[in-house]
Design an enzyme around this catalytic site. Structure first.
Site, PDB file in Angstrom:
ATOM      1  N   LYS A  13      34.755  46.422  41.201  1.00  0.00           N
ATOM      2  CA  LYS A  13      33.362  45.944  41.120  1.00  0.00           C
ATOM      3  C   LYS A  13      32.649  46.069  42.467  1.00  0.00           C
ATOM      4  O   LYS A  13      31.525  46.558  42.545  1.00  0.00           O
ATOM      5  CB  LYS A  13      33.304  44.474  40.658  1.00  0.00           C
ATOM      6  N   ARG A  86      31.710  33.834  36.323  1.00  0.00           N
ATOM      7  CA  ARG A  86      33.166  33.923  36.186  1.00  0.00           C
ATOM      8  C   ARG A  86      33.693  32.955  35.135  1.00  0.00           C
ATOM      9  O   ARG A  86      34.892  32.914  34.889  1.00  0.00           O
ATOM     10  CB  ARG A  86      33.795  33.552  37.532  1.00  0.00           C
ATOM     11  N   ARG A 123      44.826  46.671  49.279  1.00  0.00           N
ATOM     12  CA  ARG A 123      43.406  46.668  49.648  1.00  0.00           C
ATOM     13  C   ARG A 123      43.221  46.118  51.070  1.00  0.00           C
ATOM     14  O   ARG A 123      43.847  45.145  51.454  1.00  0.00           O
ATOM     15  CB  ARG A 123      42.651  45.781  48.648  1.00  0.00           C
ATOM     16  N   ARG A 156      42.882  40.256  53.142  1.00  0.00           N
ATOM     17  CA  ARG A 156      42.494  38.884  52.775  1.00  0.00           C
ATOM     18  C   ARG A 156      43.712  38.055  52.386  1.00  0.00           C
ATOM     19  O   ARG A 156      44.618  38.550  51.708  1.00  0.00           O
ATOM     20  CB  ARG A 156      41.520  38.932  51.589  1.00  0.00           C
ATOM     21  N   ARG A 167      45.200  34.338  40.735  1.00  0.00           N
ATOM     22  CA  ARG A 167      43.810  34.753  40.444  1.00  0.00           C
ATOM     23  C   ARG A 167      43.747  35.470  39.098  1.00  0.00           C
ATOM     24  O   ARG A 167      42.795  35.292  38.341  1.00  0.00           O
ATOM     25  CB  ARG A 167      43.294  35.687  41.558  1.00  0.00           C
TER      26      ARG A 167
HETATM   27  P1  AMP Z   1      36.095  37.651  44.981  1.00  0.00           P
HETATM   28  O1  AMP Z   1      35.722  38.094  46.347  1.00  0.00           O
HETATM   29  O2  AMP Z   1      35.040  37.925  43.945  1.00  0.00           O
HETATM   30  O3  AMP Z   1      37.451  38.183  44.562  1.00  0.00           O
HETATM   31  O4  AMP Z   1      36.238  36.060  45.036  1.00  0.00           O
HETATM   32  C1  AMP Z   1      37.177  35.430  45.891  1.00  0.00           C
HETATM   33  C2  AMP Z   1      37.332  33.980  45.501  1.00  0.00           C
HETATM   34  O5  AMP Z   1      36.080  33.290  45.638  1.00  0.00           O
HETATM   35  C3  AMP Z   1      37.759  33.724  44.052  1.00  0.00           C
HETATM   36  O6  AMP Z   1      39.156  33.847  43.868  1.00  0.00           O
HETATM   37  C4  AMP Z   1      37.266  32.293  43.863  1.00  0.00           C
HETATM   38  O7  AMP Z   1      38.118  31.368  44.522  1.00  0.00           O
HETATM   39  C5  AMP Z   1      35.941  32.299  44.620  1.00  0.00           C
HETATM   40  N1  AMP Z   1      34.819  32.701  43.747  1.00  0.00           N
HETATM   41  C6  AMP Z   1      34.073  33.843  43.809  1.00  0.00           C
HETATM   42  N2  AMP Z   1      33.124  33.868  42.878  1.00  0.00           N
HETATM   43  C7  AMP Z   1      33.255  32.708  42.182  1.00  0.00           C
HETATM   44  C8  AMP Z   1      32.565  32.150  41.066  1.00  0.00           C
HETATM   45  N3  AMP Z   1      31.562  32.803  40.453  1.00  0.00           N
HETATM   46  N4  AMP Z   1      32.961  30.926  40.621  1.00  0.00           N
HETATM   47  C9  AMP Z   1      33.976  30.265  41.216  1.00  0.00           C
HETATM   48  N5  AMP Z   1      34.670  30.730  42.251  1.00  0.00           N
HETATM   49  C10 AMP Z   1      34.323  31.953  42.738  1.00  0.00           C
END
Ligand code: AMP
Length: 209
Positions: A13, A86, A123, A156, A167
């Site tokens: 994404k 999400r 990654r 990360r 996750r």
């Molecule tokens: P991402 O960078 O999209 O993989 O997000 C990393 C982390 O941020 C996720 O594993 C969640 O802990 C938190 N996170 C990101 N977007 C959301 C969301 N829309 N709702 C809740 N937690 C989020």
């Protein structure tokens, strides 16, 4: 028209959002990036968020919605939403409190879990330039350094295998009802995200026309 990108962590994404942003002049907003920015400030809220992110859990809807809406400038720009919504509740909040009638299309990046697990473990990210690398399929020219910004690449904490597994568990629990929600309103475009980045991008552009 706005675009909502949904799909597993590691489904591409963020990479595709950056390509669309550059080539088709969209704004890219990632809730993960906004949350990490809050963490980097070292605030009390940031510390709470860090604990949740590091364990692979979701941050509460209220916090995410507030950060998200504070950073949106609807009206003048077309956005790509990456990482939001999400949960089913976030889908409803987006329609009822943020978009309220604005046009959008949802893109579902479909891919199997073993493949995303492999991708995420390999990654590396460059936070300033936003470029995402894969050590096997798309490595930087110089080991550990971003080609664009020269900054050091980061692995990360939540991209480590056990956190990624958590996750993916979290993702699995909500994705079916999210897909169902957008399928019902005929706003869903499915993309085979297991293909190469170039092919996914071509399919995406074709699907948007
Ligand atoms: P991402 O960078 O999209 O993989 O997000 C990393 C982390 O941020 C996720 O594993 C969640 O802990 C938190 N996170 C990101 N977007 C959301 C969301 N829309 N709702 C809740 N937690 C989020």
């Amino acid at each position: 028209m706005h675009l909502i990108f949904i799909g597993a962590p590691g489904s591409g994404k963020g990479t595709q959002a950056e390509k669309i942003r550059k080539n088709l002049s969209y704004e890219h907003i990632s809730t993960g990036d906004l949350l990490r920015l809050e963490v980097s400030k070292g605030s009390e809220l940031g510390l709470k968020i860090k604990t949740l992110i590091d364990s692979g859990s979701l941050v509460d809807d209220h916090t995410v919605l507030e950060l998200f809406s504070n950073n949106l400038r609807l009206g003048s720009k077309n956005y790509i939403l990456d990482g939001f919504p999400r949960t089913l509740n976030q889908c409803k909040m987006l329609d009822e409190k943020i978009f309220v009638g604005s046009k959008y299309k949802t893109i579902y990046f479909e891919i199997d879990e073993e493949r995303v697990l492999n991708r995420i473990i390999n990654r590396r990210v460059a936070p300033k330039s936003g470029k995402i690398y894969n050590l096997i399929t798309d490595p930087p020219e110089v080991d550990g350094v971003c080609d664009i910004s020269g900054e050091p690449l980061i692995h990360r904490d939540d991209d480590k295998e056990e956190v990624v597994r958590n996750r993916l568990d979290v993702y699995r629990k909500s994705i079916v009802e999210i897909v169902d929600y957008y399928d019902k309103s005929s706003k869903l475009l499915r993309i085979d995200a297991s293909l190469s980045s170039e092919k996914v991008y071509a399919d995406l552009v074709k699907g948007l026309n």
